[in-house]
Design a protein around this motif. Sequence first.
Motif, short mmCIF file in Angstrom:
data_model
loop_
_atom_site.label_atom_id
_atom_site.label_comp_id
_atom_site.label_asym_id
_atom_site.label_seq_id
_atom_site.Cartn_x
_atom_site.Cartn_y
_atom_site.Cartn_z
N GLY A 83 -13.33 20.59 -14.99
CA GLY A 83 -13.30 21.26 -16.28
C GLY A 83 -14.58 22.03 -16.53
N THR A 84 -14.57 22.83 -17.58
CA THR A 84 -15.72 23.69 -17.91
C THR A 84 -16.67 23.05 -18.89
OG1 THR A 84 -14.42 24.72 -19.67
CG2 THR A 84 -14.36 25.77 -17.49
N GLU A 85 -16.38 21.88 -19.32
CA GLU A 85 -17.25 21.23 -20.30
C GLU A 85 -18.58 20.87 -19.63
OE1 GLU A 85 -17.39 17.34 -23.27
OE2 GLU A 85 -15.65 17.74 -21.99
N GLN A 86 -19.67 21.35 -20.20
CA GLN A 86 -20.99 21.11 -19.65
C GLN A 86 -21.61 19.88 -20.27
OE1 GLN A 86 -23.37 24.55 -20.17
NE2 GLN A 86 -22.12 25.87 -18.83
N VAL A 87 -22.13 19.08 -19.38
CA VAL A 87 -22.79 17.86 -19.84
C VAL A 87 -24.23 18.19 -20.16
CG1 VAL A 87 -23.45 15.51 -19.21
CG2 VAL A 87 -21.28 16.48 -18.40
N PRO A 88 -24.71 17.90 -21.34
CA PRO A 88 -26.11 18.23 -21.69
C PRO A 88 -27.07 17.55 -20.74
CG PRO A 88 -25.16 16.68 -23.28
CD PRO A 88 -24.03 17.18 -22.43
N ALA A 89 -28.04 18.37 -20.33
CA ALA A 89 -29.05 17.85 -19.39
C ALA A 89 -29.91 16.82 -20.10
CB ALA A 89 -29.92 18.99 -18.87
N VAL A 90 -30.14 15.76 -19.41
CA VAL A 90 -30.95 14.68 -19.96
C VAL A 90 -32.25 14.63 -19.18
CG1 VAL A 90 -31.11 12.21 -20.38
CG2 VAL A 90 -28.91 13.38 -20.63
N VAL A 91 -33.35 14.86 -19.90
CA VAL A 91 -34.65 14.81 -19.24
C VAL A 91 -35.11 13.37 -19.21
CG1 VAL A 91 -37.04 15.59 -19.34
CG2 VAL A 91 -35.18 17.10 -20.10
N ASP A 119 0.84 -1.21 0.00
CA ASP A 119 0.00 0.00 0.00
C ASP A 119 0.87 1.25 0.00
OD1 ASP A 119 -2.72 1.27 0.37
OD2 ASP A 119 -1.72 1.98 2.20
N GLU A 120 2.02 1.19 0.73
CA GLU A 120 2.90 2.36 0.78
C GLU A 120 3.59 2.60 -0.54
OE1 GLU A 120 5.53 1.51 3.92
OE2 GLU A 120 4.08 1.93 5.55
N GLN A 121 3.80 1.55 -1.33
CA GLN A 121 4.51 1.70 -2.60
C GLN A 121 3.60 2.08 -3.76
OE1 GLN A 121 6.66 -1.96 -3.17
NE2 GLN A 121 8.28 -1.44 -1.68
N ILE A 122 2.29 2.09 -3.51
CA ILE A 122 1.37 2.52 -4.59
C ILE A 122 1.49 4.02 -4.74
CG2 ILE A 122 -1.04 2.75 -5.27
CD1 ILE A 122 -1.62 0.14 -3.87
N GLU A 123 1.78 4.49 -5.96
CA GLU A 123 1.96 5.91 -6.24
C GLU A 123 0.71 6.47 -6.93
OE1 GLU A 123 5.44 6.37 -8.52
OE2 GLU A 123 6.82 5.70 -6.93
N THR A 124 0.32 7.68 -6.49
CA THR A 124 -0.85 8.36 -7.09
C THR A 124 -0.45 8.97 -8.43
OG1 THR A 124 -1.70 8.90 -4.90
CG2 THR A 124 -2.59 10.15 -6.76
N PRO A 125 -1.16 8.73 -9.51
CA PRO A 125 -0.81 9.32 -10.82
C PRO A 125 -0.76 10.83 -10.73
CG PRO A 125 -2.52 7.64 -11.06
CD PRO A 125 -2.35 7.87 -9.59
N PRO A 126 0.20 11.46 -11.42
CA PRO A 126 0.35 12.93 -11.35
C PRO A 126 -0.94 13.63 -11.82
CG PRO A 126 2.25 11.91 -12.42
CD PRO A 126 1.23 10.85 -12.27
N GLY A 127 -1.36 14.67 -11.07
CA GLY A 127 -2.53 15.49 -11.45
C GLY A 127 -3.87 14.88 -11.18
N LEU A 128 -3.93 13.71 -10.51
CA LEU A 128 -5.21 13.05 -10.28
C LEU A 128 -6.10 13.89 -9.38
CD1 LEU A 128 -7.12 10.65 -10.50
CD2 LEU A 128 -5.91 9.59 -8.58
N TRP A 129 -5.57 14.38 -8.26
CA TRP A 129 -6.40 15.16 -7.34
C TRP A 129 -6.85 16.47 -7.96
CZ3 TRP A 129 -8.21 12.24 -3.87
CH2 TRP A 129 -7.47 11.20 -3.34
N ASP A 130 -5.97 17.09 -8.82
CA ASP A 130 -6.40 18.33 -9.50
C ASP A 130 -7.57 18.07 -10.43
OD1 ASP A 130 -4.42 19.65 -8.16
OD2 ASP A 130 -2.96 19.50 -9.80
#
Length: 217
Positions: free
Chosen positions: A62-70, A45-56
């Motif tokens: 992002g600003t991409e808007q998902v179309p609303a689905v009725v 578990d200690e040796q597992i590395e988090t991929p760069p930028g995952l938490w960001d």
Amino acid sequence: MGVGPRYDGGAGGAGGDGLDLGGGQGDGAGDDAEALLRARLRLADEQIETPPGLWDRIRDPGTEQVPAVVPLSQRRPRMVMLVVAAAVAAVALGVWWLVRPGPVTLQPAGPPPTVKITVHNSERACRTGRSLECALRLANDPHAKYAERGNSAGRVWHGDALAARCVVTDGRMVRDEAGITSTRWYLVTSGQGVRGWLPGVRTRNTREVPECPAGVK
């Protein structure tokens, strides 16, 4: 991915990874195996590395808007309501077409109602014949002098039936040959179409005649 140095468990181990879980070595061996397994899991578990930028990427999707689905469950009632409204409108239009009023024809206003009155001459000698001496005057103006030269609209005789439209009660006072006076004047039309004002002393009317509106001539 490495999980740390390999432990053979001493000489005469049980296999390739040296882990014997069969319980054949007594209580001490079982505890060692459990401790070894926990140590390996913790190390992995200690040796597992988090991929760069995952938490960001998680914090800023992002600003991409998902179309609303009725959901279909919302679209269906709305469509049903539209169809029902259209059907009701069609039915109402059909009913109106069947019961619509026909073309309205404006009828011209007829002449105002009149009351029949009869001319009365107080002189007995003039109750027969139609001589000029026995003619009675219709006036142009009920407030002017009855005998004025220009206040004559026509002639009538005793017994003539006239159509009275209305009456004024504040006209010029007139006295007949028998001494009867009156300020009532009737707006009348003779059988020959002559229109004028007849003094109240020249009739013995017993029927109700409406009063003339202001300004009637």
